[in-house]
Design an enzyme around this catalytic site. Sequence first.
Site, PDB file in Angstrom:
ATOM      1  CE  LYS A 263      -3.808  -2.056   2.260  1.00 55.63           C
ATOM      2  NZ  LYS A 263      -5.055  -1.889   3.345  1.00 55.63           N
TER       3      LYS A 263
ATOM      4  CE1 TYR B 207      -9.452  -2.286  -0.014  1.00 50.04           C
ATOM      5  CE2 TYR B 207      -8.484  -0.533  -0.970  1.00 50.04           C
ATOM      6  CZ  TYR B 207      -8.661  -1.662  -0.233  1.00 50.04           C
ATOM      7  OH  TYR B 207      -7.148  -2.117   0.151  1.00 50.04           O
TER       8      TYR B 207
ATOM      9  CG  ASN C  83      -3.769  -2.106   6.696  1.00 52.08           C
ATOM     10  OD1 ASN C  83      -3.766  -1.810   5.602  1.00 52.08           O
ATOM     11  ND2 ASN C  83      -4.961  -3.155   6.927  1.00 52.08           N
TER      12      ASN C  83
ATOM     13  CG  HIS D  81      -5.651  -5.618  -0.201  1.00 55.03           C
ATOM     14  ND1 HIS D  81      -7.043  -5.731   0.586  1.00 55.03           N
ATOM     15  CD2 HIS D  81      -5.641  -6.608  -1.273  1.00 55.03           C
ATOM     16  CE1 HIS D  81      -7.666  -6.288  -0.227  1.00 55.03           C
ATOM     17  NE2 HIS D  81      -7.217  -6.827  -1.385  1.00 55.03           N
TER      18      HIS D  81
ATOM     19  CD  GLU E 154      -9.400  -8.059  -3.850  1.00 54.86           C
ATOM     20  OE1 GLU E 154      -9.936  -7.657  -3.103  1.00 54.86           O
ATOM     21  OE2 GLU E 154      -8.173  -8.581  -3.716  1.00 54.86           O
TER      22      GLU E 154
END
Length: 140
Positions: free
Chosen positions: A9, A49, A112, A115, A126
């Site tokens: 990310k 998302y 975080n 993913h 995805e």
Amino acid sequence: MERTLAIIKPDAVAAGVVGKILSRVEAAGFTIRALKLVHLSKRQAEGFYQVHRERPFFQDLTTFMSSGPAVPLLLERENAIAAWRELMGATNPAQAAEGTLRKEFATDIEKNAVHGSDSPATAAYEIAFFFSALDVCPRD
Ligand code: CMP
């Protein structure tokens, strides 16, 4: 063999830890079938998302994911979806186990670091979101 979609990310790219995360990917036995550097638009992040569109964190999440470059990866391994989720650790790094990527590299539940797809159906969506058939290296 199973495939999953991973993303390094924008927080991890900005922190300069792409190489460290890739070496953990390889050490855990994943084969990288495709990889690129992308800076998503807000609209593209919303599309990626879309399953979370009703969640209260959707706007923040998609703003963050479009805040800078990220590195999507198509990973292959036996049991790749569960194995990658185990290597990532809990979504909230405060709950992530020692030795996981989020324990080491994540800042908070939003920033975080990584993913991973959560099911075969999500992985198919995805993977196709980021990679066309021509992007995917078919063999070792
Ligand atoms: P990810 O695995 O990319 O999937 C959805 C993301 O939403 C998740 O990681 C988190 O980074 C982010 N997120 C932000 N807030 C929350 C929250 N309260 N609960 C779950 N996920 C959250």
